[in-house]
Design an enzyme around this catalytic site. Structure first.
Site, PDB file in Angstrom:
ATOM      1  N   ASN A  88       0.841  -1.263   0.117  1.00  0.00           N
ATOM      2  CA  ASN A  88       0.066  -0.226  -0.154  1.00  0.00           C
ATOM      3  C   ASN A  88       0.824   1.359   0.197  1.00  0.00           C
ATOM      4  O   ASN A  88       1.836   1.260   0.603  1.00  0.00           O
ATOM      5  CB  ASN A  88      -0.833  -0.220   1.254  1.00  0.00           C
ATOM      6  CG  ASN A  88      -2.083  -1.145   1.190  1.00  0.00           C
ATOM      7  OD1 ASN A  88      -2.212  -1.767   0.116  1.00  0.00           O
ATOM      8  ND2 ASN A  88      -2.536  -1.510   2.091  1.00  0.00           N
ATOM      9  N   HIS A 105       5.828  -0.609  -2.676  1.00  0.00           N
ATOM     10  CA  HIS A 105       5.486   0.091  -3.884  1.00  0.00           C
ATOM     11  C   HIS A 105       5.345   1.735  -3.776  1.00  0.00           C
ATOM     12  O   HIS A 105       4.679   2.318  -4.770  1.00  0.00           O
ATOM     13  CB  HIS A 105       3.896  -0.497  -4.507  1.00  0.00           C
ATOM     14  CG  HIS A 105       4.046  -1.824  -4.861  1.00  0.00           C
ATOM     15  ND1 HIS A 105       2.944  -2.640  -4.887  1.00  0.00           N
ATOM     16  CD2 HIS A 105       5.187  -2.625  -5.087  1.00  0.00           C
ATOM     17  CE1 HIS A 105       3.327  -3.954  -5.120  1.00  0.00           C
ATOM     18  NE2 HIS A 105       4.739  -3.951  -5.294  1.00  0.00           N
ATOM     19  N   SER A 173      -4.507  -9.699  -3.419  1.00  0.00           N
ATOM     20  CA  SER A 173      -4.837 -10.824  -4.307  1.00  0.00           C
ATOM     21  C   SER A 173      -3.741 -11.618  -4.648  1.00  0.00           C
ATOM     22  O   SER A 173      -3.805 -12.690  -5.443  1.00  0.00           O
ATOM     23  CB  SER A 173      -5.638 -10.268  -5.565  1.00  0.00           C
ATOM     24  OG  SER A 173      -4.606  -9.410  -6.130  1.00  0.00           O
TER      25      SER A 173
HETATM   26  N1  APR Z   1     -10.536  -6.814   4.340  1.00  0.00           N
HETATM   27  C1  APR Z   1      -9.702  -7.625   3.909  1.00  0.00           C
HETATM   28  N2  APR Z   1      -9.242  -8.017   2.404  1.00  0.00           N
HETATM   29  C2  APR Z   1     -10.395  -7.494   1.701  1.00  0.00           C
HETATM   30  C3  APR Z   1     -11.248  -6.371   1.783  1.00  0.00           C
HETATM   31  C4  APR Z   1     -11.326  -6.105   3.377  1.00  0.00           C
HETATM   32  N3  APR Z   1     -12.267  -5.205   3.727  1.00  0.00           N
HETATM   33  N4  APR Z   1     -11.832  -6.059   0.652  1.00  0.00           N
HETATM   34  C5  APR Z   1     -11.081  -6.552  -0.374  1.00  0.00           C
HETATM   35  N5  APR Z   1     -10.137  -7.336   0.358  1.00  0.00           N
HETATM   36  C6  APR Z   1      -9.106  -8.362  -0.596  1.00  0.00           C
HETATM   37  C7  APR Z   1      -9.804  -8.637  -1.918  1.00  0.00           C
HETATM   38  O1  APR Z   1     -10.470 -10.055  -1.758  1.00  0.00           O
HETATM   39  C8  APR Z   1      -8.412  -9.157  -2.652  1.00  0.00           C
HETATM   40  O2  APR Z   1      -7.932 -10.423  -2.317  1.00  0.00           O
HETATM   41  O3  APR Z   1      -8.277  -7.572  -0.702  1.00  0.00           O
HETATM   42  C9  APR Z   1      -7.492  -7.904  -2.080  1.00  0.00           C
HETATM   43  C10 APR Z   1      -7.223  -6.831  -3.091  1.00  0.00           C
HETATM   44  O4  APR Z   1      -6.560  -7.311  -4.105  1.00  0.00           O
HETATM   45  P1  APR Z   1      -5.928  -5.995  -5.144  1.00  0.00           P
HETATM   46  O5  APR Z   1      -7.145  -5.148  -5.299  1.00  0.00           O
HETATM   47  O6  APR Z   1      -5.576  -7.037  -6.255  1.00  0.00           O
HETATM   48  O7  APR Z   1      -4.820  -5.352  -4.304  1.00  0.00           O
HETATM   49  P2  APR Z   1      -3.333  -5.685  -4.029  1.00  0.00           P
HETATM   50  O8  APR Z   1      -3.088  -7.148  -4.051  1.00  0.00           O
HETATM   51  O9  APR Z   1      -2.933  -4.660  -2.982  1.00  0.00           O
HETATM   52  O10 APR Z   1      -2.564  -5.228  -5.417  1.00  0.00           O
HETATM   53  C11 APR Z   1      -1.064  -5.521  -5.576  1.00  0.00           C
HETATM   54  O11 APR Z   1      -1.124  -4.096  -7.595  1.00  0.00           O
HETATM   55  O12 APR Z   1      -1.965  -2.683  -8.540  1.00  0.00           O
HETATM   56  C12 APR Z   1      -1.061  -2.782  -8.129  1.00  0.00           C
HETATM   57  O13 APR Z   1       0.549  -1.447  -7.206  1.00  0.00           O
HETATM   58  C13 APR Z   1      -0.597  -2.053  -6.801  1.00  0.00           C
HETATM   59  O14 APR Z   1       0.135  -2.311  -4.645  1.00  0.00           O
HETATM   60  C14 APR Z   1      -0.775  -2.922  -5.663  1.00  0.00           C
HETATM   61  C15 APR Z   1      -0.657  -4.219  -6.111  1.00  0.00           C
END
Ligand code: APR
Length: 224
Positions: A88, A105, A173
């Site tokens: 984040n 990041h 994810s």
């Molecule tokens: N609490 C816990 N988990 C949650 C919640 C919640 N309230 N709401 C959603 N999620 C989960 C989803 O199920 C999903 O698995 O959070 C995850 C979000 O995944 P992404 O949107 O893919 O985010 P992230 O994994 O942090 O992305 C990685 O991608 O876009 C780039 O640089 C950016 O750091 C980021 C990286």
């Protein structure tokens, strides 16, 4: 000796604070093209579009507060050696009181030189404008790791992950590498928990807590 607990967090950690995730329904990458706002090519093509995207995210961040998930992680520092490795770019872990946070990041509230990436500074307010220059006269850009760019903090993240006695994955994810590969580096015998309502696949023996971050952290405390 305090046990070492390492949290590996993603956008889901901040969802309850009002910040959209990237790949969930209505997420940022449904609203924007990655190639328009989050690559070096996008920056060369249309700086104003990129500046507007991050200015909006900063403005929103300033209106948000850490959620109970962030606060419970910070509260563990009394009894554990807590380290956070986060994907984040928000500062909600720090605002919740966490003292050891590594941002893989980048950081939304910081900007850096387009000419010399070591020239990084805190941004005053939310708006970065064209013409805001670094001390070497180059346009300041968001201090964010864009797709296709190196992730320099990986070198610092790896030993932290390898020293974890307890490893907790929250709200990611696990789609984006090299960050997602960190889970594979957790040492044998360390306990792994995954807090996510849509438990991502992890090729290791883990305890899944299929909950949102704040509730999942309450559950986690029962295991510790
Ligand atoms: N609490 C816990 N988990 C949650 C919640 C919640 N309230 N709401 C959603 N999620 C989960 C989803 O199920 C999903 O698995 O959070 C995850 C979000 O995944 P992404 O949107 O893919 O985010 P992230 O994994 O942090 O992305 C990685 O991608 O876009 C780039 O640089 C950016 O750091 C980021 C990286």
């Amino acid at each position: 000796m305090k046990k070492q607990i390492v949290f590996f967090t993603g956008a889901g950690m901040s969802a309850e604070s009002g910040l959209a995730t990237f790949r969930d329904m209505g997420g940022l990458w449904e609203q924007y093209e990655i190639t328009d706002v989050a690559t070096p090519e996008a920056w060369s093509r249309d700086q104003q579009l990129v500046l507007d995207f991050y200015n909006q995210r900063r403005k929103q961040l300033l209106e948000c507060e850490p959620n109970n998930g962030h606060r419970l992680i910070a509260s563990l520092e009394t009894d554990y050696d807590v380290k956070i490795v986060t994907q984040n770019v928000d500062d909600l872990h720090e605002r919740a009181g966490s003292t050891d946070v590594l941002h893989l990041h980048g950081e939304l509230m910081k900007v850096r030189s387009s000419k010399d990436e070591s020239l990084v500074k805190q941004l005053d307010g939310w708006e970065l404008k064209q013409g805001d220059l670094c001390e070497k006269g180059s346009q300041l850009r968001p201090h964010i790791v864009w797709f296709g760019e190196a992730v320099p903090e990986m070198d610092n993240a790896i030993p932290i992950v390898q020293s974890a006695d307890i490893f907790v994955v929250i709200g990611t994810s696990l789609n984006v590498y090299p960050a997602a590969g960190l889970v594979d580096l957790v040492k044998p015998g360390a306990k792994i928990f995954v807090i996510d309502p849509n438990s991502p696949t992890v090729n290791k023996s883990v305890t899944n807590i299929s909950e949102i971050a704040s509730k999942g952290m309450e559950e986690l405390l029962k295991y510790l």
